[in-house]
Design a protein around this motif. Structure first.
Motif, PDB file in Angstrom:
ATOM      1  N   ARG A   1      43.614  13.396  27.745  1.00  6.94           N
ATOM      2  CA  ARG A   1      44.967  12.832  27.620  1.00  6.94           C
ATOM      3  C   ARG A   1      45.115  12.056  26.326  1.00  6.94           C
ATOM      4  NH1 ARG A   1      44.412  11.172  32.951  1.00  6.94           N
ATOM      5  NH2 ARG A   1      44.508   8.951  32.394  1.00  6.94           N
ATOM      6  N   VAL A   2      44.084  11.296  25.993  1.00  5.52           N
ATOM      7  CA  VAL A   2      44.111  10.529  24.741  1.00  5.52           C
ATOM      8  C   VAL A   2      44.256  11.462  23.542  1.00  5.52           C
ATOM      9  CG1 VAL A   2      42.730   9.081  23.203  1.00  5.52           C
ATOM     10  CG2 VAL A   2      42.853   8.542  25.639  1.00  5.52           C
ATOM     11  N   GLU A   3      43.468  12.542  23.526  1.00  7.11           N
ATOM     12  CA  GLU A   3      43.540  13.485  22.411  1.00  7.11           C
ATOM     13  C   GLU A   3      44.892  14.192  22.366  1.00  7.11           C
ATOM     14  OE1 GLU A   3      41.954  15.855  19.109  1.00  7.11           O
ATOM     15  OE2 GLU A   3      42.059  13.786  19.826  1.00  7.11           O
TER      16      GLU A   3
ATOM     17  N   ASP B   1      40.599  23.030  25.724  1.00  8.98           N
ATOM     18  CA  ASP B   1      40.519  24.391  26.253  1.00  8.98           C
ATOM     19  C   ASP B   1      41.783  24.842  26.968  1.00  8.98           C
ATOM     20  OD1 ASP B   1      37.953  24.767  25.297  1.00  8.98           O
ATOM     21  OD2 ASP B   1      36.999  23.985  27.119  1.00  8.98           O
ATOM     22  N   ARG B   2      42.762  23.928  27.135  1.00  7.86           N
ATOM     23  CA  ARG B   2      43.981  24.282  27.856  1.00  7.86           C
ATOM     24  C   ARG B   2      45.210  23.989  27.011  1.00  7.86           C
ATOM     25  NH1 ARG B   2      43.652  21.381  33.568  1.00  7.86           N
ATOM     26  NH2 ARG B   2      45.812  22.109  33.556  1.00  7.86           N
ATOM     27  N   LEU B   3      46.211  24.802  27.211  1.00  7.02           N
ATOM     28  CA  LEU B   3      47.514  24.570  26.591  1.00  7.02           C
ATOM     29  C   LEU B   3      48.026  23.202  27.018  1.00  7.02           C
ATOM     30  CD1 LEU B   3      49.958  26.061  25.051  1.00  7.02           C
ATOM     31  CD2 LEU B   3      50.836  26.482  27.357  1.00  7.02           C
ATOM     32  N   SER B   4      48.588  22.447  26.067  1.00  7.04           N
ATOM     33  CA  SER B   4      49.044  21.096  26.391  1.00  7.04           C
ATOM     34  C   SER B   4      50.289  20.739  25.588  1.00  7.04           C
ATOM     35  CB  SER B   4      47.934  20.080  26.098  1.00  7.04           C
ATOM     36  OG  SER B   4      47.780  19.914  24.689  1.00  7.04           O
ATOM     37  N   TYR B   5      50.764  19.525  25.818  1.00  4.87           N
ATOM     38  CA  TYR B   5      51.877  18.998  25.041  1.00  4.87           C
ATOM     39  C   TYR B   5      51.600  19.090  23.537  1.00  4.87           C
ATOM     40  CZ  TYR B   5      54.550  16.677  28.830  1.00  4.87           C
ATOM     41  OH  TYR B   5      55.341  16.395  29.908  1.00  4.87           O
TER      42      TYR B   5
END
Length: 230
Positions: free
Chosen positions: A92-94, A165-169
């Motif tokens: 989350r921080v990254e 490793d996952r699509l994110s904001y």
């Protein structure tokens, strides 16, 4: 149905649209030219900037970062493994770091200058700052975008997606800003092959299709804007 007050080439608006589309949230879009500073719009967001989300219960949520957090809090858990804000603290921080990188740093150095000079000034009245683009500013933005593209290439060279490793904001924030440069023909796709391949993957998602249909009146999009394989 939620309402999103936006501008088609506002990168922060595009960031929120991508999130909503990815989550399958049907949204009514209302276009706003923030430079006109309409009193009705300023009552919703005194900062006078898009985007602004009005949810089904009438709650007004203003600003891209606030809206993104609000969407995660109200819709994220229901997305299960497709949640765009990771559960792991370090991830989350990254993700937040990279969202700020693009929504603040990239915006300040690239997309704000390009969109303001080539789009907003084109349609604004003289008293609201309209007029011909300052090509010195455009040239600086074109130079600034190159190291950003190399940074995207670096990240996607060591990770599957920008933050992990996952699509994110983070991916949608970056893609929103880069897509504006791409529309204006100012995305240097020959700068980094890894960045190009990452963008192709994001661009191929169904969430991106409505953005590819966007058109600014009197402005033809860049050569590769609507192409998925370029």
């Amino acid at each position: 149905m939620p309402t999103l007050i936006h501008h088609p080439l506002c990168p922060h608006s595009r960031f929120i649209r991508l999130i909503l589309n990815e989550y399958g949230v049907e949204t009514r879009l209302i276009e706003e030219r923030a430079s006109e500073r309409r009193p009705e719009f300023l009552r919703l967001n005194p900062a006078g900037r898009t985007p602004v989300l009005i949810d089904d219960d009438g709650l007004v949520v203003a600003g891209a970062s606030v809206i993104a957090e609000y969407i995660d809090e109200t819709r994220g858990a229901a997305a299960g493994s497709g949640r765009l804000m990771p559960l792991d603290l370090a991830e989350r921080v990254e993700t937040r770091r990279l969202v700020e990188w693009f929504n603040v740093k990239f915006f300040d150095e690239v997309s704000n200058w390009l969109v303001n000079e080539k789009v907003y000034k084109r349609y604004a009245s003289a008293e609201n700052g309209g007029g011909a683009p300052d090509m010195d500013v455009v040239r600086v933005a074109r130079a600034n975008v190159k190291p950003h593209m190399r940074y995207v290439g670096y990240l996607t060279g060591i990770r599957k997606w920008l933050a992990g490793d996952r699509l994110s904001y983070a991916d949608f924030a970056a893609a929103a800003h880069i897509s504006c440069a791409d529309y204006l023909g100012d995305a240097p796709w020959d700068e980094d092959e890894s960045a190009k391949h990452w963008y192709q993957r994001v661009k191929s998602r169904p969430a991106f299709r409505p953005l590819l249909a966007d058109r600014a009146p009197g402005m033809t999009p860049g050569r590769y804007y609507a192409e998925l394989d370029f």
